[in-house]
Design a protein around this motif. Structure first.
Motif, PDB file in Angstrom:
ATOM      1  N   CYS A 168       0.757  -1.171   0.068  1.00 20.74           N
ATOM      2  CA  CYS A 168       0.057  -0.123  -0.232  1.00 20.74           C
ATOM      3  C   CYS A 168       0.780   1.252   0.024  1.00 20.74           C
ATOM      4  N   ARG A 169       2.047   1.197   0.895  1.00 18.71           N
ATOM      5  CA  ARG A 169       2.945   2.290   0.820  1.00 18.71           C
ATOM      6  C   ARG A 169       3.636   2.663  -0.517  1.00 18.71           C
ATOM      7  N   LYS A 170       4.198   1.636  -0.996  1.00 18.63           N
ATOM      8  CA  LYS A 170       4.961   1.632  -2.056  1.00 18.63           C
ATOM      9  C   LYS A 170       3.922   2.076  -3.326  1.00 18.63           C
ATOM     10  N   LEU A 171       2.680   1.931  -3.370  1.00 15.81           N
ATOM     11  CA  LEU A 171       1.527   2.263  -4.350  1.00 15.81           C
ATOM     12  C   LEU A 171       1.260   3.800  -4.092  1.00 15.81           C
ATOM     13  N   ALA A 172       1.467   4.157  -2.769  1.00 16.74           N
ATOM     14  CA  ALA A 172       1.412   5.354  -2.259  1.00 16.74           C
ATOM     15  C   ALA A 172      -0.078   5.815  -2.431  1.00 16.74           C
ATOM     16  N   LEU A 173      -1.050   4.695  -1.868  1.00 15.76           N
ATOM     17  CA  LEU A 173      -2.563   4.846  -2.102  1.00 15.76           C
ATOM     18  C   LEU A 173      -3.169   6.136  -1.292  1.00 15.76           C
ATOM     19  N   GLN A 174      -4.083   6.751  -1.793  1.00 17.84           N
ATOM     20  CA  GLN A 174      -4.708   7.806  -1.323  1.00 17.84           C
ATOM     21  C   GLN A 174      -6.373   7.539  -1.063  1.00 17.84           C
ATOM     22  N   GLY A 176     -10.329   7.283  -1.845  1.00 18.81           N
ATOM     23  CA  GLY A 176     -11.004   7.471  -3.098  1.00 18.81           C
ATOM     24  C   GLY A 176     -10.329   7.028  -4.236  1.00 18.81           C
ATOM     25  N   GLU A 177      -9.176   6.598  -4.286  1.00 22.70           N
ATOM     26  CA  GLU A 177      -8.581   6.084  -5.453  1.00 22.70           C
ATOM     27  C   GLU A 177      -9.239   4.591  -5.873  1.00 22.70           C
ATOM     28  N   THR A 178      -9.093   4.328  -7.255  1.00 19.07           N
ATOM     29  CA  THR A 178      -9.387   2.883  -7.671  1.00 19.07           C
ATOM     30  C   THR A 178      -8.239   2.162  -7.877  1.00 19.07           C
ATOM     31  N   VAL A 179      -8.198   0.981  -7.416  1.00 20.14           N
ATOM     32  CA  VAL A 179      -7.169  -0.023  -7.461  1.00 20.14           C
ATOM     33  C   VAL A 179      -7.816  -1.256  -8.171  1.00 20.14           C
ATOM     34  N   GLU A 195     -10.004  -1.201   3.920  1.00 23.77           N
ATOM     35  CA  GLU A 195     -10.125  -0.576   5.285  1.00 23.77           C
ATOM     36  C   GLU A 195      -9.290   0.338   5.594  1.00 23.77           C
ATOM     37  N   ASN A 196      -7.930   0.078   5.383  1.00 26.93           N
ATOM     38  CA  ASN A 196      -6.936   1.095   5.994  1.00 26.93           C
ATOM     39  C   ASN A 196      -6.407   2.245   4.981  1.00 26.93           C
ATOM     40  N   TYR A 197      -6.848   2.264   3.793  1.00 30.38           N
ATOM     41  CA  TYR A 197      -6.335   3.357   3.162  1.00 30.38           C
ATOM     42  C   TYR A 197      -7.504   4.091   2.192  1.00 30.38           C
ATOM     43  N   GLY A 198      -8.754   3.423   2.481  1.00 34.34           N
ATOM     44  CA  GLY A 198     -10.145   4.097   1.823  1.00 34.34           C
ATOM     45  C   GLY A 198      -9.835   4.070   0.368  1.00 34.34           C
ATOM     46  N   VAL A 199      -9.493   3.172  -0.227  1.00 33.65           N
ATOM     47  CA  VAL A 199      -9.738   2.759  -1.619  1.00 33.65           C
ATOM     48  C   VAL A 199     -10.683   1.884  -2.256  1.00 33.65           C
ATOM     49  N   GLU A 200     -10.956   1.960  -3.293  1.00 33.46           N
ATOM     50  CA  GLU A 200     -12.136   1.068  -3.975  1.00 33.46           C
ATOM     51  C   GLU A 200     -11.203  -0.049  -4.671  1.00 33.46           C
ATOM     52  N   VAL A 201     -11.498  -1.201  -4.505  1.00 32.49           N
ATOM     53  CA  VAL A 201     -10.700  -2.200  -5.159  1.00 32.49           C
ATOM     54  C   VAL A 201     -11.469  -3.053  -6.212  1.00 32.49           C
ATOM     55  N   TYR A 202     -10.973  -3.453  -7.317  1.00 35.55           N
ATOM     56  CA  TYR A 202     -11.694  -4.361  -8.162  1.00 35.55           C
ATOM     57  C   TYR A 202     -10.706  -5.412  -8.483  1.00 35.55           C
ATOM     58  N   GLY A 203     -11.132  -6.664  -8.065  1.00 33.21           N
ATOM     59  CA  GLY A 203     -10.364  -7.508  -8.201  1.00 33.21           C
ATOM     60  C   GLY A 203     -10.940  -8.900  -9.022  1.00 33.21           C
ATOM     61  N   CYS A 218     -15.076  -9.436   2.239  1.00 36.51           N
ATOM     62  CA  CYS A 218     -14.976  -8.079   1.827  1.00 36.51           C
ATOM     63  C   CYS A 218     -16.358  -7.333   2.024  1.00 36.51           C
ATOM     64  N   ILE A 219     -17.202  -8.028   2.470  1.00 39.45           N
ATOM     65  CA  ILE A 219     -18.760  -7.573   2.512  1.00 39.45           C
ATOM     66  C   ILE A 219     -18.548  -6.274   3.187  1.00 39.45           C
ATOM     67  N   GLY A 220     -19.325  -5.353   2.673  1.00 42.06           N
ATOM     68  CA  GLY A 220     -19.448  -3.893   3.350  1.00 42.06           C
ATOM     69  C   GLY A 220     -18.557  -2.999   3.013  1.00 42.06           C
ATOM     70  N   LEU A 221     -17.561  -3.563   2.088  1.00 43.74           N
ATOM     71  CA  LEU A 221     -16.580  -2.670   1.684  1.00 43.74           C
ATOM     72  C   LEU A 221     -16.493  -2.240   0.216  1.00 43.74           C
ATOM     73  N   PRO A 222     -15.741  -1.076  -0.253  1.00 41.18           N
ATOM     74  CA  PRO A 222     -16.120  -0.656  -1.680  1.00 41.18           C
ATOM     75  C   PRO A 222     -15.023  -1.768  -2.434  1.00 41.18           C
ATOM     76  N   VAL A 223     -15.319  -2.997  -2.628  1.00 41.57           N
ATOM     77  CA  VAL A 223     -14.533  -4.033  -3.054  1.00 41.57           C
ATOM     78  C   VAL A 223     -15.520  -4.837  -4.051  1.00 41.57           C
ATOM     79  N   THR A 224     -14.963  -5.182  -5.309  1.00 47.05           N
ATOM     80  CA  THR A 224     -15.893  -6.073  -6.194  1.00 47.05           C
ATOM     81  C   THR A 224     -14.858  -7.187  -6.671  1.00 47.05           C
ATOM     82  N   ILE A 225     -15.337  -8.427  -6.508  1.00 46.25           N
ATOM     83  CA  ILE A 225     -14.385  -9.418  -7.165  1.00 46.25           C
ATOM     84  C   ILE A 225     -15.160 -10.370  -8.070  1.00 46.25           C
TER      85      ILE A 225
END
Length: 391
Positions: A168-174, A176-179, A195-203, A218-225
């Protein structure tokens, strides 16, 4: 074709071969690693069945692994045995005897696209669908099935959290960003980053079992698998991450893989690639690993990655912490072994020996430095400013 894989066996071996004396041929090869048959060192091979010798001589690493699964031999310190065999390049010395099989393997793996879209789901069905119970027992609470980061950790859970945070730190996650995560496993990174960096993840994953569990976690988190091949994905993402999936891509698809990442990454985004690497370019995959653990897998070398990254990405950072995988694998083994009484009703002893062999062989692979663990941070040429490496 790489002929350097076939060192001709020493003349002494040829003489003993004429007598068809498998044990003495193998003893001479094993001696290069200071390994004996039926010796008293913890790493010595205890032979339970004399058919073992012929099997290894005719089938190489496949015969070595299968004969262990079949209880033809034992060893008190498997990880040390593999470290010694790999450090002494014993498989190359054996190569002369198993030449015909090796040639056909090299042809199969270089001529055909073993990781084509049509075959992409094979590794998911074979390995990752083995049963979530095994992975839940063996892995840490984040279900990270990749190398932990042990710089400041003294247990598996902390090492895996440290690895996820490092990424996460190497990616400099902010916030609201999409990953986009290529090969999301059981959702460990997606959940941690959301949970820790507030990003939206599409896996995406190619394993139904992984998708099901990742979605639950990942229920309840901005995550799509999604159950999807990464090449079918469209859109734009601020960041891209791929942890322990590139090993399944295959050289025929490397350019496709990075072109896909380039197409999906925003112009000032970052792409982190976490992969096992090989210290030399190899044209064959270990036959036992290919059959029992990761069908169609292939580890990249520095040369192969350099060639495909040329003109595609800027290499911002390259970090190797391969020896941490040795530690990670032995922790997985301890947890698997402790959980075996509860797993045993669903699996047989041959499976137990297969898994033991797999984890210890891999530990030896990293300890011998033939295997590395790399994290590359990549960007597009248009990204402004200096990338400051994170450790």
């Amino acid at each position: 074709m790489a002929h350097h894989h076939f060192e001709s066996p020493q003349t002494g071996l040829l003489k003993s071969a004429r007598k068809n004396n498998s044990p003495s041929i193998l003893a001479e090869i094993a001696a290069h690693a200071e390994v004996q048959f039926n010796g008293d060192k913890p790493w010595d091979i205890q032979v339970n069945d004399d058919r073992f010798y012929r099997r290894v001589l005719t089938q190489g690493s496949l015969g070595f692994g299968e004969s262990y699964m079949d209880k033809m031999w034992d060893c008190r310190a498997l990880d040390v045995l593999f470290t010694r065999l790999l450090s002494a390049d014993v498989e190359k010395k054996l190569g002369g005897w198993v030449k015909v099989r090796l040639v056909s393997e090299i042809i199969r793996q270089n001529l055909f696209n073993l990781q084509s879209r049509a075959r992409a789901y094979q590794v998911g069905e074979k390995h990752y669908d083995a049963g979530n119970d095994i992975f839940e027992a063996m892995l840490d609470p984040t279900m990270s099935y990749s190398c932990g980061y042990w710089a400041n950790a003294d247990n598996l859970a902390d090492a895996q959290l440290a690895k996820l945070d490092l990424v996460c730190r190497k990616l400099a996650l902010q916030p609201g960003e999409t990953v986009f995560e290529i090969g999301c496993g059981w959702g460990g990174f997606a959940r941690y980053a959301a949970e820790n960096y507030g990003v939206e993840v599409y896996g995406v994953t190619i394993s139904k079992e992984q998708q099901k569990l990742a979605q639950q976690r990942c229920i309840g988190l901005p995550v799509t698998i999604d159950l999807k091949d990464y090449r079918e994905v469209n859109g734009h993402f601020d960041k891209i991450v791929s942890i322990g999936m590139f090993e399944h891509v295959g050289p025929k698809n490397y350019s496709d893989y990075f072109d896909t990442a380039s197409r999906l990454l925003s112009k000032d985004g970052l792409f982190l690639l976490h992969t096992i690497g090989s210290y030399e370019t190899v044209f064959k995959v270990d036959a036992w690993i290919d059959r029992y653990i990761f069908p169609n897998g292939k580890l990249p070398s520095v040369k192969e990655l350099g060639k495909v990254l040329d003109h595609r990405f800027v290499l911002e950072d390259w970090h190797n912490f391969g020896p941490d995988y040795d530690v990670t694998l032995l922790h997985w083994w301890q947890q698997f072994d402790q959980a075996w009484p509860t797993l045993a009703p669903h699996y047989d002893e041959r499976f137990y020996r297969m898994w033991k062999y797999y984890l210890h062989a891999c530990a030896g692979f990293f300890r011998s430095k033939k295997g590395q663990l790399w994290q590359l941070v990549l960007s597009k040429r248009g990204r402004p400013g200096v990338y400051r490496s994170v450790r």
